[in-house]
Motif scaffolding. Structure first.
Motif, PDB file in Angstrom:
ATOM      1  N   LEU A  10       0.852  -1.140   0.023  1.00 34.61           N
ATOM      2  CA  LEU A  10       0.010  -0.015   0.004  1.00 34.61           C
ATOM      3  C   LEU A  10       0.822   1.296   0.008  1.00 34.61           C
ATOM      4  CD1 LEU A  10      -2.778  -0.818   2.444  1.00 34.61           C
ATOM      5  CD2 LEU A  10      -2.810  -1.103   0.004  1.00 34.61           C
ATOM      6  N   PRO A  11       1.858   1.119  -0.505  1.00 35.02           N
ATOM      7  CA  PRO A  11       2.663   2.705  -0.912  1.00 35.02           C
ATOM      8  C   PRO A  11       1.909   3.561  -1.995  1.00 35.02           C
ATOM      9  CG  PRO A  11       4.141   1.118  -2.015  1.00 35.02           C
ATOM     10  CD  PRO A  11       2.701   0.083  -1.370  1.00 35.02           C
ATOM     11  N   MET A  12       1.194   2.618  -2.910  1.00 31.77           N
ATOM     12  CA  MET A  12       0.539   3.657  -3.948  1.00 31.77           C
ATOM     13  C   MET A  12       1.618   4.033  -4.934  1.00 31.77           C
ATOM     14  SD  MET A  12      -2.421   2.944  -2.953  1.00 31.77           S
ATOM     15  CE  MET A  12      -3.386   3.736  -4.106  1.00 31.77           C
ATOM     16  N   SER A  13       2.681   3.244  -5.101  1.00 37.61           N
ATOM     17  CA  SER A  13       3.794   3.882  -5.989  1.00 37.61           C
ATOM     18  C   SER A  13       3.219   3.473  -7.537  1.00 37.61           C
ATOM     19  CB  SER A  13       5.023   3.090  -5.687  1.00 37.61           C
ATOM     20  OG  SER A  13       5.516   3.806  -4.531  1.00 37.61           O
ATOM     21  N   GLN A  14       2.620   2.300  -7.439  1.00 39.98           N
ATOM     22  CA  GLN A  14       2.247   1.769  -8.757  1.00 39.98           C
ATOM     23  C   GLN A  14       1.159   2.456  -9.402  1.00 39.98           C
ATOM     24  OE1 GLN A  14       3.935  -0.721 -10.352  1.00 39.98           O
ATOM     25  NE2 GLN A  14       2.722  -0.609 -12.214  1.00 39.98           N
ATOM     26  N   HIS A  15       0.381   3.019  -8.476  1.00 39.20           N
ATOM     27  CA  HIS A  15      -0.866   3.938  -9.178  1.00 39.20           C
ATOM     28  C   HIS A  15      -0.389   5.193  -9.483  1.00 39.20           C
ATOM     29  CE1 HIS A  15      -4.650   5.692  -9.329  1.00 39.20           C
ATOM     30  NE2 HIS A  15      -4.448   6.961  -8.688  1.00 39.20           N
ATOM     31  N   VAL A  16       0.722   5.581  -8.891  1.00 43.73           N
ATOM     32  CA  VAL A  16       1.267   6.954  -9.369  1.00 43.73           C
ATOM     33  C   VAL A  16       1.848   6.865 -10.678  1.00 43.73           C
ATOM     34  CG1 VAL A  16       2.838   8.610  -8.696  1.00 43.73           C
ATOM     35  CG2 VAL A  16       1.493   7.808  -6.761  1.00 43.73           C
ATOM     36  N   LYS A  17       2.563   5.752 -10.603  1.00 48.54           N
ATOM     37  CA  LYS A  17       3.487   5.437 -11.922  1.00 48.54           C
ATOM     38  C   LYS A  17       2.576   5.152 -13.325  1.00 48.54           C
ATOM     39  CE  LYS A  17       6.455   2.135 -14.094  1.00 48.54           C
ATOM     40  NZ  LYS A  17       7.364   0.792 -14.022  1.00 48.54           N
TER      41      LYS A  17
END
Length: 279
Positions: A50-57
């Motif tokens: 759940l760091p949401m890095s993939q969503h930001v990318k």
């Protein structure tokens, strides 16, 4: 009969529980689903940690393409038309689900901020290396981190006024002071702040139940008490459109207060400005 598409089915396990569970897989409709590093739900990509890095990318990739296409048409558009296009294609995607980005890392937040800065320069036709902060103030835009905070505060506002879903309203509660003689006990709009020492700080920042009361208590009391200017203290009915219109006006005043806080104005002048807008 429901037909399942194996390529669209994904399963992820929270890292907090993955250490307690054996390796698992899910059998559904004759298909075996193994754990994945990320899953997509309603257009938002959730990582296993759940760091949401993939969503930001993924978000930055799509918005970069949109901005390149708009930049090719910018010379044929006036200011208002370019502003409407960027708000429809760029800001709407930046704001979609951004309440889930609470506690986002500085590097990922900076990536989204670069997208917003590029959009502001594109509307104003400013050079690439011009400072973006004056452009954001000119367009009446909050920065990315402030937009995330504002979205969370809107959720808290609706929870306090009983217009949010029950699963969100149960996460927060009004403060019940144990010492009524203190000055802080006179403020009836403060929320109870929860401290859980067993949860890491990185996870605590992403928790609505832990971080939302702290953000709500940090804003001025005049904004927290804006329900006194026409909004009922009880639960608002969905059919009372006039009451919702008043609630939207209060949220717009909260937005203006955040914009005023972004500018370098004295504290006393800022409080008087906010109070004048709320009355």
């Amino acid at each position: 009969m429901i037909k399942l598409k194996s390529s669209s089915l994904r399963l992820t396990v929270s890292p907090h529980h993955s250490r307690l569970l054996p390796p698992i897989c899910l059998s559904l409709g004759g298909k075996v689903i193994y754990p994945s590093d990320y899953v997509r739900n309603l257009g938002v990509i959730f990582d296993s940690q759940l760091p949401m890095s993939q969503h930001v990318k993924s978000l930055c990739t799509g918005l970069n393409l949109q901005l390149r296409n708009i930049s090719q048409l910018r010379r044929f558009l006036d200011f208002d038309s370019a502003h409407h296009i960027v708000r429809a294609l760029i800001l709407s995607k930046l704001d979609y689900g951004n309440g889930l980005l609470l506690g986002l890392t500085c590097s990922d937040c900076q990536r989204l901020q670069k997208i917003q800065n590029w959009a502001a320069r594109l509307i104003c036709q400013a050079p690439k290396h011009d400072h973006a902060t004056p452009l954001l103030h000119k367009l009446h835009w909050l920065s990315v981190d402030k937009r995330i905070t504002f979205k969370v505060l809107c959720f808290v506002y609706r929870c306090v006024h009983h217009t949010a879903p029950e699963y969100m309203s149960t996460c927060i509660s009004l403060s019940n002071p144990t010492r009524p003689g203190l000055r802080s006990a006179m403020d009836t709009t403060r929320l109870t702040e929860h401290n859980n020492t067993r949860i890491p700080k990185s996870v605590e920042k992403r928790s609505f139940q832990l971080s939302a009361p702290q953000l709500w208590n940090s804003i001025p009391a005049e904004i927290r008490a804006c329900n006194e200017n026409g909004v009922s203290n009880g639960a608002l009915s969905l059919r009372q459109r006039s009451e919702y219109r008043r609630l939207d006006e209060q949220l717009n005043a909260l937005w203006d207060a955040f914009i005023a806080g972004e500018k370098s104005t004295p504290c006393c002048q800022r409080r008087s400005t906010i109070k004048g807008r709320m009355t």
